[in-house]
Write an enzyme that holds these catalytic residues in place. Structure first.
Site, PDB file in Angstrom:
ATOM      1  N   HIS A 176       0.919  -1.112  -0.084  1.00  0.00           N
ATOM      2  CA  HIS A 176       0.144  -0.072  -0.081  1.00  0.00           C
ATOM      3  C   HIS A 176       1.042   1.180  -0.046  1.00  0.00           C
ATOM      4  O   HIS A 176       0.949   2.050   1.017  1.00  0.00           O
ATOM      5  CB  HIS A 176      -1.128   0.063   1.157  1.00  0.00           C
ATOM      6  CG  HIS A 176      -1.702  -1.059   1.084  1.00  0.00           C
ATOM      7  ND1 HIS A 176      -2.528  -1.604   2.308  1.00  0.00           N
ATOM      8  CD2 HIS A 176      -2.269  -2.029   0.284  1.00  0.00           C
ATOM      9  CE1 HIS A 176      -3.260  -2.881   2.006  1.00  0.00           C
ATOM     10  NE2 HIS A 176      -2.958  -3.167   0.688  1.00  0.00           N
TER      11      HIS A 176
HETATM   12  C1  LIG Z   1      -0.249  -9.439  -2.086  1.00  0.00           C
HETATM   13  C2  LIG Z   1      -1.126  -8.269  -2.237  1.00  0.00           C
HETATM   14  C3  LIG Z   1      -2.389  -8.036  -1.484  1.00  0.00           C
HETATM   15  C4  LIG Z   1      -3.104  -6.962  -1.907  1.00  0.00           C
HETATM   16  N1  LIG Z   1      -4.419  -6.855  -1.386  1.00  0.00           N
HETATM   17  C5  LIG Z   1      -5.158  -5.844  -1.540  1.00  0.00           C
HETATM   18  C6  LIG Z   1      -6.422  -5.891  -0.788  1.00  0.00           C
HETATM   19  O1  LIG Z   1      -6.860  -6.754  -0.247  1.00  0.00           O
HETATM   20  N2  LIG Z   1      -7.080  -4.563  -1.216  1.00  0.00           N
HETATM   21  C7  LIG Z   1      -6.721  -3.634  -1.788  1.00  0.00           C
HETATM   22  O2  LIG Z   1      -7.121  -2.564  -1.798  1.00  0.00           O
HETATM   23  N3  LIG Z   1      -5.438  -3.715  -2.394  1.00  0.00           N
HETATM   24  C8  LIG Z   1      -4.679  -4.707  -2.274  1.00  0.00           C
HETATM   25  N4  LIG Z   1      -3.630  -4.875  -3.051  1.00  0.00           N
HETATM   26  C9  LIG Z   1      -2.914  -3.773  -3.717  1.00  0.00           C
HETATM   27  C10 LIG Z   1      -3.444  -3.734  -5.027  1.00  0.00           C
HETATM   28  O3  LIG Z   1      -3.225  -5.234  -5.496  1.00  0.00           O
HETATM   29  C11 LIG Z   1      -3.100  -2.665  -5.748  1.00  0.00           C
HETATM   30  O4  LIG Z   1      -3.508  -1.280  -5.290  1.00  0.00           O
HETATM   31  C12 LIG Z   1      -3.603  -2.561  -7.250  1.00  0.00           C
HETATM   32  O5  LIG Z   1      -3.686  -3.667  -7.900  1.00  0.00           O
HETATM   33  C13 LIG Z   1      -3.151  -1.181  -8.035  1.00  0.00           C
HETATM   34  O6  LIG Z   1      -3.352  -1.347  -9.437  1.00  0.00           O
HETATM   35  P1  LIG Z   1      -2.444  -0.581 -10.446  1.00  0.00           P
HETATM   36  O7  LIG Z   1      -3.119  -0.561 -11.892  1.00  0.00           O
HETATM   37  O8  LIG Z   1      -2.396   0.806  -9.896  1.00  0.00           O
HETATM   38  O9  LIG Z   1      -0.956  -1.283 -10.296  1.00  0.00           O
HETATM   39  P2  LIG Z   1      -0.463  -2.686 -10.690  1.00  0.00           P
HETATM   40  O10 LIG Z   1      -1.560  -3.794 -10.486  1.00  0.00           O
HETATM   41  O11 LIG Z   1       0.822  -2.804  -9.907  1.00  0.00           O
HETATM   42  O12 LIG Z   1      -0.450  -2.386 -12.279  1.00  0.00           O
HETATM   43  C14 LIG Z   1       0.738  -1.900 -13.076  1.00  0.00           C
HETATM   44  C15 LIG Z   1       1.040  -2.913 -14.337  1.00  0.00           C
HETATM   45  O13 LIG Z   1       2.010  -1.776 -14.894  1.00  0.00           O
HETATM   46  C16 LIG Z   1       3.291  -2.845 -15.435  1.00  0.00           C
HETATM   47  N5  LIG Z   1       4.332  -1.935 -15.677  1.00  0.00           N
HETATM   48  C17 LIG Z   1       5.107  -1.263 -14.562  1.00  0.00           C
HETATM   49  N6  LIG Z   1       5.943  -0.325 -14.943  1.00  0.00           N
HETATM   50  C18 LIG Z   1       5.856  -0.721 -16.476  1.00  0.00           C
HETATM   51  C19 LIG Z   1       6.673   0.016 -17.398  1.00  0.00           C
HETATM   52  N7  LIG Z   1       7.624   0.718 -17.328  1.00  0.00           N
HETATM   53  N8  LIG Z   1       6.263  -0.719 -18.577  1.00  0.00           N
HETATM   54  C20 LIG Z   1       5.373  -1.306 -18.863  1.00  0.00           C
HETATM   55  N9  LIG Z   1       4.460  -1.894 -17.947  1.00  0.00           N
HETATM   56  C21 LIG Z   1       4.890  -1.585 -16.864  1.00  0.00           C
HETATM   57  C22 LIG Z   1       3.326  -3.757 -14.329  1.00  0.00           C
HETATM   58  O14 LIG Z   1       3.822  -4.983 -14.940  1.00  0.00           O
HETATM   59  C23 LIG Z   1       1.865  -4.132 -13.842  1.00  0.00           C
HETATM   60  O15 LIG Z   1       1.356  -4.913 -14.681  1.00  0.00           O
HETATM   61  C24 LIG Z   1      -2.749  -5.897  -2.710  1.00  0.00           C
HETATM   62  C25 LIG Z   1      -1.460  -5.823  -3.275  1.00  0.00           C
HETATM   63  C26 LIG Z   1      -0.803  -7.029  -3.001  1.00  0.00           C
HETATM   64  C27 LIG Z   1       0.786  -7.408  -3.818  1.00  0.00           C
END
Ligand SMILES: Cc1cc2nc3c(=O)[nH]c(=O)nc-3n(C[C@H](O)[C@H](O)[C@H](O)COP(=O)(O)OP(=O)(O)OC[C@H]3O[C@@H](n4cnc5c(N)ncnc54)[C@H](O)[C@@H]3O)c2cc1C
Ligand code: SF4
Lengths: 570, 251
Positions: free
Chosen positions: A500
């Protein structure tokens, strides 16, 4: 020489929840979208043999390959930042769905208090409730303004819950699906917290209580309480994730192309506009330029900040002067709590990532802080997520950590231990921020992001107070031995805490103190949007993704509006 | 210091029989009876595994993928067994195949740190900054096990594997308390790695070569892979299951 590709309407960097939501909304409106994802394609079919604690939970099979890229870290400015060589404190996502594949699914809306925290804290407790080094800021949007987007994300995800929390914001509609099953273990927490005069309710969950079809026509199955949820993909398609909802929605329009093994290294710009992104094929190391009308950074908190920094977009935050906004207000989460040891064996190995009950009596400003030396608080929950044997070796105080006594005690207590845990809010501090490292690079030759972070006095006071509350609850639950979390010392990047991370690309009403406006549109480049938990001006007492999802829907609306009208949206 | 700890550990061993008896009296019948029955059947093979390194203990052919030197492997066997010893609940590290698990892991991406950031420059940092050595895990393990053998020689003039259990514990404790000099990493770091690898091997799915017969899961009451608990999740009583490996899913 980089190959320049055909121009598209929208390019997103990364395809997790944020990238998927942008893609679904924009393609439905007829915009052409390319999602560049450094990881690989994956789907429910890849999770049929996923009940393997060692591979997925201990060895991080689904997560970021740090040999390619990591960050550097130090506790304070007088230390030398060193690379996070192994994953620990947080687990970064990679591949289709990002962290949304292996999240727990605990799905919250931040509180009305959060969005106007500075104004409301000052109105109630005076301007100097916290010392000036806490760089508290309103978010430039209110809960009521964001409510329709919360609602939209919850309907896309089919969230299971009940509107029984007296402390959260008003909802325009009930949860799309009823709460999960209230197990005997959760009922213990419910009884204890009710006896103490609190208001327990079922945790809002993205592990669905029943099969559901979302407004886009995507099917989500019913959770089987399989106990391999956090850090695992769901073999049933019952844990709402981008790859079973927004990604297929976008693909079905025919306007969406996800390109895998595509690692973006730079946002290209010309004058006060961005023109596209430059990326490397991670297999061949060929370089490509993807031109686009609009660029949306959806690569999570860390790389959203890094890409702006390496592309020199925006003004870097300077902790000496407090000027600049890029990298500012990095915050995290603190984890007060208590463990309780019981006599009877309990079914702790069954469960689901978001199976839990919560009280918010000590979250936000639900309780009076006049005589306390901190603000905000934590949601306090008991979850039953499925304890697994490598990671779960609970030991009563004074038990050795190995040998005969360890073996007996850890085996005995594995099925006899429960815990109450808080997601503690984290207030921004002048000395906690993101910047670029001047020594270490990723394998593409781009500098690593640098994190400077430590816990603060506010954190320590909050942690202590909330731990005391958790201990009282655990005692009321009838545990024979209760152990509260040890007091916070320095932030340590080694043990897992939470994924987080927040801040660094914060939103706000003022270009001088924020990176993006309340459509998540960059203040300096009107065709650049940046979305994720990096937009949070502080971190609340909950998990982030419910609020991240809402911001992504808000951002998608902004991108669509911008594509039609152009200009600044505020 | 170390001696004192050994005494108390030994005292506990003496009294642990009584503790287990009390458990039966306390009515945790299912678990304990189950454990006893299994112990009767598992004891002969567990015992022979303890002597021979487990090669004849199962049908499967076992061998080493990483270690070349049998002394190092033998030290690994005894050290892991002290961390997770055989007792009245069931087998210890050797009986569970943990040393083979660790050997196999060291031969692959775990041992090679292949998904971790291993680029220079390397510098000594604060504990809060985590692992900063250029040593890969498999290099660290070899060095650590060799140091354990050297400690046995210098403290007791004997091979590690020939030491009394409490002497082995004294050496392990010295590593845990960072009292042994190592190169490129601390003894304490190596000890923690060894401890964690032992637990990994004990409790990982048996597809990795440890947790033989799923006996560690049986001891702990963990069912391993089950597709669903939807019918049991609301049960007021503790439910026992015969464990299953995720290998069952491979059709
Ligand atoms: C184990 C775990 C448990 C969790 N449990 C919860 C929960 O219960 N409740 C909750 O609210 N949140 C939880 N979270 C947090 C939640 O998963 C994230 O807040 C959310 O998935 C973030 O989404 P996002 O799209 O911002 O980023 P991400 O899901 O991280 O997606 C970003 C994507 O961008 C890609 N990327 C990064 N840099 C580059 C680049 N330079 N070029 C191309 N691609 C790139 C990555 O490969 C990734 O696929 C948890 C996280 C983890 C790890
Ligand atoms: S607990 Fe439920 S949602 Fe989570 S992986 Fe298992 S079946 Fe899927």
């Amino acid at each position: 020489m980089a190959t320049t590709l055909d121009k598209v309407d929208v390019v997103t960097v990364g395809v997790g929840w944020t990238g998927g939501i942008i893609a679904a909304e924009c393609t439905k409106e007829g915009l052409s979208v390319v999602g560049l994802e450094r990881g690989q394609e994956r789907s429910t079919a890849d999770y049929s043999m996923v009940h393997d604690e060692y591979r997925y939970a201990i060895r991080y099979e689904l997560m970021q390959d740090l040999s390619k890229e990591t960050i550097t870290f130090r506790n304070s400015r007088d230390q030398k930042a060193l690379p996070m060589r192994q994953m620990g404190s947080f687990l970064l996502g990679e591949g289709l769905g990002g962290s949304g594949t292996h999240w727990n699914g605990q799905n919250w809306r931040f509180l009305p208090y959060d969005f106007e925290i500075k104004t409301m804290t000052e109105a109630k407790y005076g301007a100097d409730k916290l010392p000036a080094e806490y760089t508290l800021q309103d978010w430039g949007i209110t809960y009521d303004e964001l409510e329709p987007y919360f609602d939209k994300f919850e309907k896309t995800a089919g969230i299971s819950g009940e509107d029984k929390n007296p402390f959260w914001g008003k909802r325009s509609s009930d949860y799309p699906t009823p709460p999960m099953k209230k197990t005997p273990l959760l009922a213990k927490f419910e009884t204890a917290t009710s006896n103490l005069g609190y208001s327990p309710f079922m945790m809002p969950s993205a592990n669905l209580s029943e099969a559901y079809e979302n407004p886009d026509g995507q099917q989500i199955a019913a959770c089987q309480y399989c106990g391999f949820c956090e850090r695992f993909g769901c073999e049933y398609g019952a844990k709402t994730s981008p790859e079973i909802t927004v990604v297929p929605t976008a693909r079905e329009t025919g306007n969406y192309d996800v390109r895998f093994n595509a690692n973006v290294v730079e946002v290209m710009k010309e004058g006060d506009r961005v023109t596209g992104v430059r990326y490397m094929d991670t297999v061949t190391f060929e370089e490509f330029i993807q031109p686009a009308e609009v660029v949306v950074l959806t690569s999570y908190v860390l790389n959203n900040a890094k890409l702006l920094m390496v592309s020199e977009i925006g003004q870097m935050y300077d902790p000496e002067t407090g000027e600049g906004s890029l990298g500012k207000n990095y915050a995290y989460q603190i984890l007060p709590g208590a463990s309780g040891f019981f006599d009877e064996q309990m079914n702790v190995f069954m469960g689901a990532g978001a199976l839990g009950m919560t009280i918010d009596d000590f979250n936000g400003d639900s309780f009076d802080h006049a005589d306390l030396d901190f603000i905000h608080g934590a949601s306090l929950s008991m979850t039953q997520t499925g304890s697994r044997p490598i990671a779960s070796n609970p030991l009563p105080p004074d038990t050795p950590s190995w040998g005969a006594e360890f073996k007996k005690a850890s085996i005995e207590n594995y099925t006899r231990t429960l815990s109450v845990g808080g997601q503690g809010a984290s207030m921004p501090h002048r000395d906690n921020y993101l910047s670029l490292d001047d020594t270490y690079k990723d394998i593409y030759g781009v500098p690593l992001l640098q994190l400077t972070y430590n816990f603060t006095d506010q954190d320590r006071a909050l942690h202590k107070y909330l731990t005391e509350r958790a201990v009282e609850i655990m005692e009321e639950m009838g545990a024979k031995t209760v152990v509260g979390s040890s007091p916070l010392s320095d932030y340590d990047i080694v043990p897992y805490q939470t994924t987080h991370n927040t801040g660094g690309t914060i939103m706000g009403a003022d270009p001088a103190t924020s990176v993006v406006n309340n459509y998540l549109q960059h203040w300096d480049m009107e065709n650049l949007f940046v979305v994720g938990a990096g937009n949070f001006a502080h971190n609340s007492g909950y998990n982030p993704t419910g609020t991240v999802g809402a911001l992504a829907y808000r951002c998608a609306e902004g991108v669509i509006k911008y594509s039609q009208e152009g200009g600044s949206l505020v | 210091m170390a001696e004192k700890k050994n005494v108390s550990r030994r005292d506990f061993l003496k009294t642990s029989g009584i503790a287990a008896g009390a458990l039966v009296g306390g009515g945790i019948i299912g678990g304990v009876i189950g454990a006893n029955t299994r112990q009767d059947t598992a004891a002969p093979s567990g015992g022979s595994a303890g002597q021979s390194g487990g090669a004849e203990a199962t049908e499967a052919v076992r061998g080493l993928q990483f270690f070349k030197n049998q002394t190092e492997f033998a030290v690994l066997q005894q050290a892991t067994e002290r961390i997770f010893p055989e007792d009245d609940l069931g087998p210890g590290a050797i009986g569970l195949g943990v040393p083979f698990f660790i050997d196999h892991q060291l031969a692959g991406s775990y041992g090679e740190n292949s998904r971790e950031y291993m680029q220079a420059p390397f510098a000594v940092g604060e504990a809060t900054q985590g692992y900063q050595s250029r040593l890969k895990r498999n290099e660290l393990f070899r060095q650590g096990l060799q140091k354990m053998q050297q400690e046995a020689q210098s403290r007791f003039e004997a091979n590690f594997v020939d030491l009394e259990p409490e002497q082995m514990d004294e050496i392990l404790t010295a590593f845990q308390d960072n009292e042994v000099e190592m190169q490129g990493a601390t003894a304490q770091f190596f000890f923690r790695l060894l401890r964690q690898a032992t637990l990994n091997g004990a409790y990982a799915d048996p597809i990795y070569g440890g947790n033989q017969n799923m006996d560690a899961w049986r001891m702990k009451g963990f069912p391993g892979h089950r597709p669903s608990y939807i019918n049991e999740i609301e049960s007021e009583d503790f439910v026992e299951f015969d464990p299953h490996s995720v290998g069952d899913m491979l059709s």
